[in-house]
Design a protein around this motif. Structure first.
Motif, PDB file in Angstrom:
ATOM      1  N   ARG A 185       5.687  11.956   7.697  1.00 45.61           N
ATOM      2  CA  ARG A 185       6.648  13.040   6.891  1.00 45.61           C
ATOM      3  C   ARG A 185       6.440  13.082   5.491  1.00 45.61           C
ATOM      4  NH1 ARG A 185      12.233  11.791   6.049  1.00 45.61           N
ATOM      5  NH2 ARG A 185      12.220  13.939   5.467  1.00 45.61           N
ATOM      6  N   LEU A 186       5.716  12.217   4.784  1.00 47.80           N
ATOM      7  CA  LEU A 186       5.172  12.655   3.453  1.00 47.80           C
ATOM      8  C   LEU A 186       3.706  12.569   3.449  1.00 47.80           C
ATOM      9  CD1 LEU A 186       5.843  12.545   0.624  1.00 47.80           C
ATOM     10  CD2 LEU A 186       5.506  10.202   0.483  1.00 47.80           C
ATOM     11  N   GLU A 232      15.804  12.624  -5.919  1.00 43.83           N
ATOM     12  CA  GLU A 232      17.149  13.076  -4.928  1.00 43.83           C
ATOM     13  C   GLU A 232      16.796  14.024  -3.812  1.00 43.83           C
ATOM     14  OE1 GLU A 232      20.599  13.440  -7.277  1.00 43.83           O
ATOM     15  OE2 GLU A 232      19.574  12.262  -8.664  1.00 43.83           O
ATOM     16  N   PHE A 233      15.696  14.919  -4.291  1.00 43.92           N
ATOM     17  CA  PHE A 233      15.499  15.935  -3.473  1.00 43.92           C
ATOM     18  C   PHE A 233      14.861  15.468  -2.207  1.00 43.92           C
ATOM     19  CE2 PHE A 233      13.728  19.738  -1.668  1.00 43.92           C
ATOM     20  CZ  PHE A 233      14.516  20.915  -1.778  1.00 43.92           C
ATOM     21  N   ALA A 234      13.677  14.777  -2.754  1.00 44.22           N
ATOM     22  CA  ALA A 234      12.861  14.393  -1.395  1.00 44.22           C
ATOM     23  C   ALA A 234      13.887  13.386  -0.576  1.00 44.22           C
ATOM     24  CB  ALA A 234      11.710  13.571  -2.193  1.00 44.22           C
ATOM     25  N   LEU A 235      14.612  12.480  -1.178  1.00 38.84           N
ATOM     26  CA  LEU A 235      15.422  11.419  -0.143  1.00 38.84           C
ATOM     27  C   LEU A 235      16.312  12.272   0.587  1.00 38.84           C
ATOM     28  CD1 LEU A 235      15.605   8.298  -2.743  1.00 38.84           C
ATOM     29  CD2 LEU A 235      13.730   9.002  -0.967  1.00 38.84           C
ATOM     30  N   GLY A 236      16.881  13.288  -0.080  1.00 37.55           N
ATOM     31  CA  GLY A 236      17.614  14.173   0.832  1.00 37.55           C
ATOM     32  C   GLY A 236      17.042  15.087   1.594  1.00 37.55           C
ATOM     33  N   ALA A 237      15.765  15.277   1.888  1.00 37.80           N
ATOM     34  CA  ALA A 237      15.419  15.952   2.891  1.00 37.80           C
ATOM     35  C   ALA A 237      15.658  15.721   4.291  1.00 37.80           C
ATOM     36  CB  ALA A 237      13.832  16.287   2.572  1.00 37.80           C
ATOM     37  N   PRO A 238      16.090  16.338   5.053  1.00 41.24           N
ATOM     38  CA  PRO A 238      16.434  15.881   6.356  1.00 41.24           C
ATOM     39  C   PRO A 238      15.460  15.164   7.150  1.00 41.24           C
ATOM     40  CG  PRO A 238      16.225  18.280   6.420  1.00 41.24           C
ATOM     41  CD  PRO A 238      16.120  17.780   5.042  1.00 41.24           C
ATOM     42  N   PRO A 239      15.764  14.374   8.201  1.00 43.09           N
ATOM     43  CA  PRO A 239      14.834  13.539   8.786  1.00 43.09           C
ATOM     44  C   PRO A 239      13.881  14.281   9.733  1.00 43.09           C
ATOM     45  CG  PRO A 239      16.894  13.102   9.823  1.00 43.09           C
ATOM     46  CD  PRO A 239      17.134  13.966   8.606  1.00 43.09           C
ATOM     47  N   ASP A 240      14.079  15.718  10.008  1.00 39.54           N
ATOM     48  CA  ASP A 240      13.385  16.635  10.838  1.00 39.54           C
ATOM     49  C   ASP A 240      12.399  17.473   9.972  1.00 39.54           C
ATOM     50  OD1 ASP A 240      15.419  18.069  10.015  1.00 39.54           O
ATOM     51  OD2 ASP A 240      15.922  18.956  11.998  1.00 39.54           O
ATOM     52  N   SER A 241      12.215  17.108   8.801  1.00 34.82           N
ATOM     53  CA  SER A 241      11.552  17.837   7.881  1.00 34.82           C
ATOM     54  C   SER A 241      10.159  17.030   7.388  1.00 34.82           C
ATOM     55  CB  SER A 241      12.183  18.412   6.515  1.00 34.82           C
ATOM     56  OG  SER A 241      12.670  17.134   5.649  1.00 34.82           O
ATOM     57  N   VAL A 242       9.210  17.841   6.745  1.00 31.59           N
ATOM     58  CA  VAL A 242       7.927  17.193   6.332  1.00 31.59           C
ATOM     59  C   VAL A 242       7.790  17.529   4.759  1.00 31.59           C
ATOM     60  CG1 VAL A 242       5.363  17.255   6.308  1.00 31.59           C
ATOM     61  CG2 VAL A 242       6.898  17.202   8.675  1.00 31.59           C
ATOM     62  N   ILE A 243       7.452  16.816   3.981  1.00 30.09           N
ATOM     63  CA  ILE A 243       7.177  16.612   2.599  1.00 30.09           C
ATOM     64  C   ILE A 243       5.864  16.641   2.368  1.00 30.09           C
ATOM     65  CG2 ILE A 243       7.621  15.895   0.244  1.00 30.09           C
ATOM     66  CD1 ILE A 243      10.313  14.436   1.517  1.00 30.09           C
ATOM     67  N   LEU A 244       5.103  17.797   1.412  1.00 31.86           N
ATOM     68  CA  LEU A 244       4.055  17.655   1.119  1.00 31.86           C
ATOM     69  C   LEU A 244       4.179  17.422  -0.437  1.00 31.86           C
ATOM     70  CD1 LEU A 244       3.899  20.204   3.536  1.00 31.86           C
ATOM     71  CD2 LEU A 244       1.684  20.058   2.841  1.00 31.86           C
ATOM     72  N   THR A 245       3.143  16.847  -1.171  1.00 28.24           N
ATOM     73  CA  THR A 245       3.299  16.411  -2.364  1.00 28.24           C
ATOM     74  C   THR A 245       1.882  16.601  -2.918  1.00 28.24           C
ATOM     75  OG1 THR A 245       4.400  15.101  -4.224  1.00 28.24           O
ATOM     76  CG2 THR A 245       3.298  14.029  -2.171  1.00 28.24           C
ATOM     77  N   ASN A 253       7.014   8.214  -3.776  1.00 27.58           N
ATOM     78  CA  ASN A 253       5.658   8.084  -2.959  1.00 27.58           C
ATOM     79  C   ASN A 253       5.725   6.810  -2.492  1.00 27.58           C
ATOM     80  OD1 ASN A 253       4.919   6.812  -5.210  1.00 27.58           O
ATOM     81  ND2 ASN A 253       2.653   7.542  -4.857  1.00 27.58           N
ATOM     82  N   ARG A 254       6.711   5.782  -2.926  1.00 25.24           N
ATOM     83  CA  ARG A 254       6.718   4.626  -2.411  1.00 25.24           C
ATOM     84  C   ARG A 254       7.853   4.335  -1.307  1.00 25.24           C
ATOM     85  NH1 ARG A 254       4.095   0.228  -5.306  1.00 25.24           N
ATOM     86  NH2 ARG A 254       2.969   0.972  -7.065  1.00 25.24           N
ATOM     87  N   HIS A 255       8.729   5.255  -1.162  1.00 29.49           N
ATOM     88  CA  HIS A 255       9.699   5.249  -0.238  1.00 29.49           C
ATOM     89  C   HIS A 255       8.910   5.587   1.400  1.00 29.49           C
ATOM     90  CE1 HIS A 255      13.600   5.744   1.542  1.00 29.49           C
ATOM     91  NE2 HIS A 255      13.071   6.879   2.312  1.00 29.49           N
ATOM     92  N   ASP A 256       9.353   4.725   2.455  1.00 31.27           N
ATOM     93  CA  ASP A 256       8.998   5.029   3.678  1.00 31.27           C
ATOM     94  C   ASP A 256       9.644   6.097   4.362  1.00 31.27           C
ATOM     95  OD1 ASP A 256       8.068   5.024   6.214  1.00 31.27           O
ATOM     96  OD2 ASP A 256       8.780   2.853   6.556  1.00 31.27           O
ATOM     97  N   PHE A 257       9.046   7.326   4.547  1.00 30.53           N
ATOM     98  CA  PHE A 257       9.915   8.437   4.960  1.00 30.53           C
ATOM     99  C   PHE A 257       9.609   8.531   6.625  1.00 30.53           C
ATOM    100  CE2 PHE A 257       9.153   9.836   0.725  1.00 30.53           C
ATOM    101  CZ  PHE A 257      10.481  10.450   0.258  1.00 30.53           C
ATOM    102  N   THR A 282       0.860  -1.059  -0.016  1.00 31.22           N
ATOM    103  CA  THR A 282       0.239  -0.105   0.047  1.00 31.22           C
ATOM    104  C   THR A 282       0.704   1.277   0.066  1.00 31.22           C
ATOM    105  OG1 THR A 282      -0.201   0.113   2.452  1.00 31.22           O
ATOM    106  CG2 THR A 282      -1.787  -1.208   1.306  1.00 31.22           C
ATOM    107  N   ILE A 283       0.131   2.331  -0.359  1.00 26.70           N
ATOM    108  CA  ILE A 283       0.746   3.660  -0.212  1.00 26.70           C
ATOM    109  C   ILE A 283      -0.168   4.763   0.374  1.00 26.70           C
ATOM    110  CG2 ILE A 283       2.516   3.776  -1.987  1.00 26.70           C
ATOM    111  CD1 ILE A 283       0.461   4.651  -3.870  1.00 26.70           C
ATOM    112  N   MET A 284       0.212   5.746   1.013  1.00 29.72           N
ATOM    113  CA  MET A 284      -0.842   6.450   1.693  1.00 29.72           C
ATOM    114  C   MET A 284      -1.332   7.751   0.836  1.00 29.72           C
ATOM    115  SD  MET A 284      -1.867   5.380   4.435  1.00 29.72           S
ATOM    116  CE  MET A 284      -2.494   6.754   5.086  1.00 29.72           C
ATOM    117  N   VAL A 285      -2.536   8.013   1.038  1.00 33.39           N
ATOM    118  CA  VAL A 285      -3.235   9.137   0.282  1.00 33.39           C
ATOM    119  C   VAL A 285      -4.032   9.853   1.143  1.00 33.39           C
ATOM    120  CG1 VAL A 285      -2.825   7.994  -1.968  1.00 33.39           C
ATOM    121  CG2 VAL A 285      -5.371   8.105  -0.929  1.00 33.39           C
ATOM    122  N   GLY A 286      -4.697  11.001   0.671  1.00 33.83           N
ATOM    123  CA  GLY A 286      -5.803  11.367   1.206  1.00 33.83           C
ATOM    124  C   GLY A 286      -5.552  12.730   2.321  1.00 33.83           C
ATOM    125  N   PHE A 287      -4.298  13.321   2.319  1.00 36.26           N
ATOM    126  CA  PHE A 287      -3.931  14.519   2.942  1.00 36.26           C
ATOM    127  C   PHE A 287      -4.273  15.902   2.532  1.00 36.26           C
ATOM    128  CE2 PHE A 287      -1.331  10.759   4.505  1.00 36.26           C
ATOM    129  CZ  PHE A 287      -1.648  10.981   6.051  1.00 36.26           C
TER     130      PHE A 287
END
Length: 555
Positions: free
Chosen positions: A453-454, A419-432, A441-445, A372-377
């Motif tokens: 985080r995603l 690369e940008f998304a995967l390089g975002a620091p662990p104390d950041s949140v990514i909206l897409t 979007n298949r990466h576990d952030f 699965t992947i998450m949606v709906g935010f």
């Protein structure tokens, strides 16, 4: 043929643009030329419609026809010459009807009706060859030698923004949402282009007006989607097959998906989303259909390989269609504005042919282990977390927000967004939002204090949600939008993304990173103008860009 409306534009020649027999999107020269002529024709409708609306005699059916017609001319939507010939004939009839109604309204008020020239005076040639000869005079670069590339570039920016606006407004219109502000704004903007404006400063200012108009359109579309299907809610979407007959739905149109789900609820056929339809799973009134079982595949540019492997029919509801491969050409259907020569078109929302095809095809033989992947935010879901988000920022648990959104595409340079998304620091949140999300979007952030985080906000059609989230954060922290620890990284392919970009600029967002390339209709002088006025930036090295974003906030 000359076309430079999208990121697929041929950049190899001295003058960038697609020419010759076929463009990079697969559009042939006659179809491209007929699209240019259709734009010219709807400008003529708008010249009379804007005058009629000013006299309180609007024709909303004509306005709806304008939206639909312009939507047909977007990148990767309609490739059917015969459909465009039909639309041109209809455009002339609509123009005459609006002209006559305007004349009556003017005379009823003791006024002499105006007779605008240019597109309003166009009469369709009697045959396709004649229409193509007419189209040669109304190319998007018409008048280049007289007015210069900056003016042509800004006129093109207006036109392409209007194409995005019309697409968004059409999606809302088919769900029963429209407004005099939107109809009138589109008519006025097209009528303005019909005058062939030459003032650069005026064109720049009116471009921002289009951005503001698009904000109203996106608000209307948000109300249409949430009012019809409920506010988005976080949901896990299956990405692996379920045994049974299957239909795949691609594009953007929630109305078409909803109608198909209703027509297949007792048919023993499972429905899968593809591409920009993934966010449909976040709407509770669509999720109530148990046979909406999951999402298949990724972004639009991979459809030839993905559709070839899908064991059922495919329904294209809007952009982005590319040339159907022989392996699935007989089992792909188009609807709404979409068209491809030789592909069956389903009109009036009757998807019985698609259902019959699903029953005749094998479907999936077995159910695979669930992934699965998450949606709906959407904004309601994210804003319900606002207190937790605000506290996490104040505690330092969340240092930065990145909005990584827009279109995916086939051109080089798009690995930047992964690369940008995967390089975002662990104390950041990514909206897409938009199909760019498929890059990561298949990466576990992971999570921050229970906050994912995603956060997938939805389609490109859901840009309104992302803007409202940013505004709410600014209000929560009692600061301006550009004072937030927020970086916008946007990828574009076609005209809807350009409309969103102008909306962001009109609302005051600065320092937006845009890529993977800039539109070729923006000349070097115009690029410098956008950089100076709005701090627009091109993407660079993803690691360096992430680091620079964090440094700017700290400073």
């Amino acid at each position: 043929m000359f076309c430079f409306q999208c990121e697929q534009t041929d950049r190899t020649g001295a003058v960038p643009g697609c020419g010759g027999p076929v463009g990079n999107c697969g559009k042939d020269a006659p179809t491209s030329d007929l699209q240019d002529l259709l734009v010219h024709a709807v400008k003529g409708i708008a010249q009379y419609a804007a005058r009629a609306r000013a006299l309180a005699a609007p024709d909303d059916d004509a306005a709806g026809f304008i939206l639909f017609s312009v939507f047909n001319t977007l990148t990767n939507v309609n490739f059917s010459q015969t459909r465009f010939v039909g639309l041109l004939r209809e455009a002339a009839a609509v123009r005459d009807r609006v002209r006559d109604a305007y004349g009556e309204a003017a005379r009823a008020r003791g006024l002499t009706p105006e007779e605008p020239d240019g597109p309003a005076a166009w009469q369709p040639a009697p045959d396709t060859d004649g229409l193509l000869r007419q189209a040669a005079d109304v190319r998007v670069d018409a008048g280049l030698a007289l007015v210069g590339p900056d003016v042509v570039g800004l006129r093109s920016l207006h036109l392409y923004t209007l194409k995005g606006i019309c697409a968004y407004a059409h999606h809302a219109h088919v769900l029963g949402r429209h407004s005099a502000e939107v109809f009138g704004g589109v008519e006025s903007a097209l009528a303005y282009l019909a005058t062939e404006p030459v003032d650069v400063e005026e064109l720049l200012e009116r471009a921002l007006d289009l951005g503001r108009l698009n904000f109203a359109v996106m608000e209307l579309l948000d109300a249409a989607n949430t009012g019809t299907y409920g506010a988005q809610q976080p949901a896990a979407v299956r990405t692996t097959p379920v045994e049974g007959k299957a239909i795949l739905v691609s594009g953007h149109d929630m109305r078409d998906l909803g109608d198909l789900l209703e027509q297949t609820k007792d048919a023993g056929v499972n429905v899968y989303t593809h591409g920009e339809m993934l966010p449909a799973h976040g709407y509770p009134l669509l999720r109530r259909y148990p046979h909406l079982v999951g999402n298949y595949g990724g972004a639009w540019q991979d459809q030839q390989q993905e559709f070839a492997r899908f064991p059922g029919p495919i329904l294209m509801t809007s952009n982005c269609i590319i040339e159907p491969h022989a392996s699935y050409r007989r089992r792909i259907f188009t609807t709404g504005p979409v068209g491809w020569p030789g592909v069956r078109h389903v009109a009036n929302g009757d998807f019985a042919p698609v259902v019959r095809a699903a029953r005749a095809l094998p479907g999936y033989r077995e159910t695979e282990p669930e992934e699965t992947i998450m949606v709906g935010f959407g904004r309601d879901a994210v804003l319900s977390l606002s207190d937790r988000v605000t506290d996490a920022v104040k505690r330092g648990s969340i240092r930065h927000f990145f909005l990584i959104s827009g279109c995916d595409g086939p051109t080089p340079g798009r690995s930047y967004y992964t690369e940008f998304a995967l390089g975002a620091p662990p104390d950041s949140v990514i909206l897409t939002l938009g199909c760019a999300k498929y890059r990561f979007n298949r990466h576990d952030f992971g999570e921050i204090d229970g906050i994912p985080r995603l956060l997938d906000v939805g389609q490109c059609n859901d840009a309104y949600s992302a803007i409202r989230i940013a505004m709410a954060l600014a209000e929560a922290f009692d600061c301006g939008i550009n004072d937030l620890p927020l970086t916008l990284v946007i990828s574009w392919t076609e005209q809807k993304a350009v409309a969103v970009l102008l909306t962001l600029l009109a609302l005051g967002f600065r320092g937006i990173h845009l890529g993977p390339t800039l539109p070729v209709y923006l000349t070097p002088d115009l690029v410098r103008e956008f950089v100076d006025r709005f701090g627009l930036r091109t993407i660079n090295d993803p690691v360096a860009d992430v680091a620079a974003a964090l440094r700017e906030v700290r400073s």
